[in-house]
Motif scaffolding. Structure first.
Motif, PDB file in Angstrom:
ATOM      1  N   ALA A 296       0.908  -1.267  -0.056  1.00  0.00           N
ATOM      2  CA  ALA A 296      -0.106  -0.188  -0.125  1.00  0.00           C
ATOM      3  C   ALA A 296       0.952   1.155  -0.134  1.00  0.00           C
ATOM      4  O   ALA A 296       0.539   2.181  -0.785  1.00  0.00           O
ATOM      5  CB  ALA A 296      -0.967  -0.096   1.303  1.00  0.00           C
ATOM      6  N   ARG A 297       1.956   1.312   1.052  1.00  0.00           N
ATOM      7  CA  ARG A 297       2.643   2.498   1.005  1.00  0.00           C
ATOM      8  C   ARG A 297       3.225   2.668  -0.348  1.00  0.00           C
ATOM      9  O   ARG A 297       3.415   3.788  -0.797  1.00  0.00           O
ATOM     10  CB  ARG A 297       3.978   2.372   2.039  1.00  0.00           C
ATOM     11  CG  ARG A 297       3.516   2.717   3.218  1.00  0.00           C
ATOM     12  CD  ARG A 297       4.673   2.752   4.162  1.00  0.00           C
ATOM     13  NE  ARG A 297       5.066   1.533   4.592  1.00  0.00           N
ATOM     14  CZ  ARG A 297       4.921   0.497   5.416  1.00  0.00           C
ATOM     15  NH1 ARG A 297       3.989   0.884   6.345  1.00  0.00           N
ATOM     16  NH2 ARG A 297       5.521  -0.574   5.507  1.00  0.00           N
ATOM     17  N   ARG A 298       3.908   1.612  -1.125  1.00  0.00           N
ATOM     18  CA  ARG A 298       4.443   1.729  -2.474  1.00  0.00           C
ATOM     19  C   ARG A 298       3.826   1.999  -3.488  1.00  0.00           C
ATOM     20  O   ARG A 298       3.911   3.176  -4.375  1.00  0.00           O
ATOM     21  CB  ARG A 298       5.232   0.525  -2.874  1.00  0.00           C
ATOM     22  CG  ARG A 298       6.140   0.589  -4.203  1.00  0.00           C
ATOM     23  CD  ARG A 298       7.327  -0.510  -4.106  1.00  0.00           C
ATOM     24  NE  ARG A 298       6.657  -1.731  -4.304  1.00  0.00           N
ATOM     25  CZ  ARG A 298       7.093  -2.902  -3.962  1.00  0.00           C
ATOM     26  NH1 ARG A 298       8.235  -2.944  -3.391  1.00  0.00           N
ATOM     27  NH2 ARG A 298       6.252  -4.178  -4.453  1.00  0.00           N
ATOM     28  N   MET A 299       2.537   1.815  -3.452  1.00  0.00           N
ATOM     29  CA  MET A 299       1.462   2.155  -4.472  1.00  0.00           C
ATOM     30  C   MET A 299       1.012   3.527  -4.465  1.00  0.00           C
ATOM     31  O   MET A 299       1.111   4.430  -5.464  1.00  0.00           O
ATOM     32  CB  MET A 299       0.281   1.342  -4.308  1.00  0.00           C
ATOM     33  CG  MET A 299       0.368  -0.158  -4.730  1.00  0.00           C
ATOM     34  SD  MET A 299      -1.062  -1.224  -4.388  1.00  0.00           S
ATOM     35  CE  MET A 299      -2.128  -0.764  -5.525  1.00  0.00           C
ATOM     36  N   TRP A 300       0.904   3.990  -3.037  1.00  0.00           N
ATOM     37  CA  TRP A 300       0.447   5.414  -2.954  1.00  0.00           C
ATOM     38  C   TRP A 300       1.512   6.178  -3.399  1.00  0.00           C
ATOM     39  O   TRP A 300       1.519   7.425  -3.927  1.00  0.00           O
ATOM     40  CB  TRP A 300      -0.076   5.666  -1.340  1.00  0.00           C
ATOM     41  CG  TRP A 300      -0.577   6.985  -1.490  1.00  0.00           C
ATOM     42  CD1 TRP A 300      -0.056   7.856  -0.571  1.00  0.00           C
ATOM     43  CD2 TRP A 300      -1.665   7.774  -1.699  1.00  0.00           C
ATOM     44  NE1 TRP A 300      -0.604   9.004  -0.131  1.00  0.00           N
ATOM     45  CE2 TRP A 300      -1.905   8.917  -1.309  1.00  0.00           C
ATOM     46  CE3 TRP A 300      -2.570   7.118  -2.626  1.00  0.00           C
ATOM     47  CZ2 TRP A 300      -2.852   9.720  -1.641  1.00  0.00           C
ATOM     48  CZ3 TRP A 300      -3.622   8.188  -3.091  1.00  0.00           C
ATOM     49  CH2 TRP A 300      -3.846   9.186  -2.643  1.00  0.00           C
ATOM     50  N   ALA A 301       2.929   5.933  -2.915  1.00  0.00           N
ATOM     51  CA  ALA A 301       3.933   6.867  -3.256  1.00  0.00           C
ATOM     52  C   ALA A 301       3.965   7.092  -4.782  1.00  0.00           C
ATOM     53  O   ALA A 301       4.144   8.131  -5.384  1.00  0.00           O
ATOM     54  CB  ALA A 301       5.032   6.448  -2.646  1.00  0.00           C
ATOM     55  N   ASN A 302       3.726   6.017  -5.492  1.00  0.00           N
ATOM     56  CA  ASN A 302       3.932   5.864  -7.168  1.00  0.00           C
ATOM     57  C   ASN A 302       2.702   6.758  -7.818  1.00  0.00           C
ATOM     58  O   ASN A 302       2.874   7.501  -8.566  1.00  0.00           O
ATOM     59  CB  ASN A 302       3.835   4.506  -7.454  1.00  0.00           C
ATOM     60  CG  ASN A 302       5.295   3.931  -7.582  1.00  0.00           C
ATOM     61  OD1 ASN A 302       6.463   4.461  -7.329  1.00  0.00           O
ATOM     62  ND2 ASN A 302       5.391   2.489  -7.056  1.00  0.00           N
TER      63      ASN A 302
END
Length: 545
Positions: A296-302
């Motif tokens: 979730a963190r990586r998806m949101w950052a991207n």
């Protein structure tokens, strides 16, 4: 490797700056065998793929956590979701939990409040104070936070369709306490899309609901900068029966819709995005849940950096609250729920949550008793203080299984998101019932696996016992309803009704135009207009969904 070493040295310098602002809990971290514990751990060999997908804790893409120090500098906020009966009873539970070491409040409102009805409305009959606290007017909110300094505590409120009204009341209570708007901290859920998808406490159709949400974004950006203006919720999507992949995908698609609505309303991305927060479910499958939070963190950052071109790193950071899964609590052998909750909470901590609620063992049967609420809080405190899991950042990072699961969850969630984009986005997908159907299908499949004993739930479809002894349960005394209604009627008699009517008329006019409605809603609650009256004024303009 040389480039990595340079980046590592740069990261260490940034950590020193963070520690100056927020000192770490100990000067030295070590195991019980006196083995030193590093802040975080890296593989012996580093390549570009590693840096791109994981990086350093506290740096883009934040897979390993949004802060370089994580729980070394500050434990997650320990919240217990509470609210029942009257504001007075709930205030007593709040103060009890704070005395027991809880570090943040989380307010449960009763069903009439959640769908914009006063306690004396015929629609509220039989529901007042049942699943949360009854809040009709500013007076109830004043009682709810009596002897609780709003500049000392962070408050989360599970409120959606009437979120603007309850936030206005919270601001007004802070003002009466002498607390500046700039100093109050907390979160309103304010996530209406998941109400249409999974939970059901909506009032207005999607478009005016989205307008209310963006009005809150704009108002808080200017006046309440430390308050989280939305908690985009995968929790209820999962409670309705979704898979972990669906929880991720649908939550992110909803988040994209809120960002697009705010941009269409003329807001600058970096003016509101840093105050967006998320709310996820801590479910049973231990490793999948840890991987889900990291994905979730990586998806949101991207999404924020690549799709919306946000410039402020705080706009890229996914901050989230976790509540362990209410849907996994069993009425059978409720003591087993203590174990379930502990493992779900541990997964949330290993996944890097900023805030956590642990369910009480008796919540499949009733609202929690004081004793069971204390055990739930102690579960978090034991994880924090006795296990050592908070002494290093992202302790499972680099595990072959965890990294593979993180990648696969992200990949599958993005497939769903692409489908939703092709439909015209989350609002369109909601109107077409797409997400609802997908969740129903997943819930049906899960139920069949349970009935076929392909999945085992201890005490339910295996390892049952004979006749079970009923535990002591909390019973809400319904005698308070009469006094709640009586107080409400007295408020209506003693306030300036001409002024209330004038403001509500202005609110209706503004709702037909484009002015920010928060200013008038705040004025209305200060004059002791009720939740029902304000919501009915907007119903007159927007209708009901």
């Amino acid at each position: 490797m040389d480039e990595f070493k340079q980046d590592f040295l740069k990261w260490q310098e940034q950590i020193k700056e963070q520690i100056k602002k927020r000192p770490e809990r100990k000067e030295e971290f070590q195991t019980s065998s006196s083995i030193p514990i590093e802040r975080t751990y890296f593989p012996d060999k580093i390549d570009n793929a590693y840096i791109d997908s994981l990086g350093f804790p506290g740096e883009y893409p934040y897979t390993r956590g949004i802060r370089g120090t994580m729980y070394r500098g500050k434990y997650w906020t320990m919240r217990q979701y509470a609210g029942f009966g009257s504001a007075q009873e709930t205030n007593e539970r709040f103060r009890y939990l704070l005395d027991q070491g809880q570090t943040g409040l989380s307010v449960a409102f009763d069903l009439p409040t959640q769908i914009g009805y006063d306690s004396d409305d015929p629609m509220a009959l039989g529901e007042v104070g049942k699943v949360g606290v009854a809040i009709d007017s500013l007076e109830d909110m004043e009682i709810l936070f009596d002897q609780i300094s709003l500049n000392q505590v962070s408050t989360s409120m599970t409120i959606n369709a009437p979120a603007a009204v309850l936030l206005a009341m919270y601001i007004a209570v802070a003002e009466k306490q002498g607390v500046a708007k700039e100093d109050i901290r907390g979160t309103i859920q304010n996530d209406i899309l998941k109400e249409y998808i999974a939970r059901g406490t909506y009032i207005y159709p999607p478009k005016p609901s989205m307008r209310l949400i963006t009005d809150i974004f704009a108002y808080c950006s200017d006046h309440v900068p430390s308050f989280n203006t939305i908690s985009i919720s995968g929790y209820h999507i999962r409670e309705a029966g979704s898979t972990a992949v669906q929880e991720l995908a649908f939550t992110m698609s909803n988040a994209v819709a809120y960002v697009e609505a705010a941009l269409a309303a003329g807001l600058d991305i970096d003016s509101f995005a840093p105050r967006l927060a998320f709310f996820f479910n801590g479910h049973n499958e231990f490793f999948e849940e840890i991987a889900k939070f990291r994905a979730a963190r990586r998806m949101w950052a991207n999404i924020m950096k690549e799709r919306f071109d946000a410039k402020n790193p705080k706009s890229w950071q996914l901050r989230f609250h976790t509540q362990v899964a209410g849907s996994t609590l069993t009425a059978q052998q409720p003591e087993n729920n203590v174990v379930r909750v502990a493992l779900q909470a541990l997964a949330a901590v290993l996944g890097g949550t900023q805030s956590l609620h642990t369910n009480a063992k008796d919540e499949a049967l009733s609202l929690p008793t004081e004793d069971s609420a204390r055990i739930a809080l102690r579960t978090q405190q034991i994880i924090a203080h006795e296990t050592g899991v908070s002494d290093t950042v992202d302790p499972l990072g680099g595990s072959y299984y965890i990294e593979t699961l993180t990648d696969q969850l992200e990949e599958e969630a993005l497939k769903y998101m692409n489908q939703i984009d092709e439909m015209g986005g989350a609002v369109s997908a909601v109107e077409k019932q797409y997400m609802q159907r997908e969740i129903h299908r997943a819930a049906y499949d899960a139920q069949k696996r349970l009935e076929n004993k392909d999945d085992i739930v201890v005490g339910v479809n295996k390892f049952q016992v004979g006749e079970e002894q009923q535990p002591d349960l909390l019973k809400v005394d319904e005698a308070f309803v009469e006094s709640q209604i009586e107080r409400l009627q007295q408020i209506r008699e003693h306030r300036d009704n001409e002024k209330v009517d004038y403001i509500l008329t202005q609110l209706k006019t503004a709702a037909k135009g484009t002015d920010n409605l928060m200013y008038l809603i705040i004025e209305a609650v200060k004059q002791y207009a009720t939740v029902g009256e304000i919501c009915h004024a907007l119903r007159d303009v927007y209708g009901e969904y």
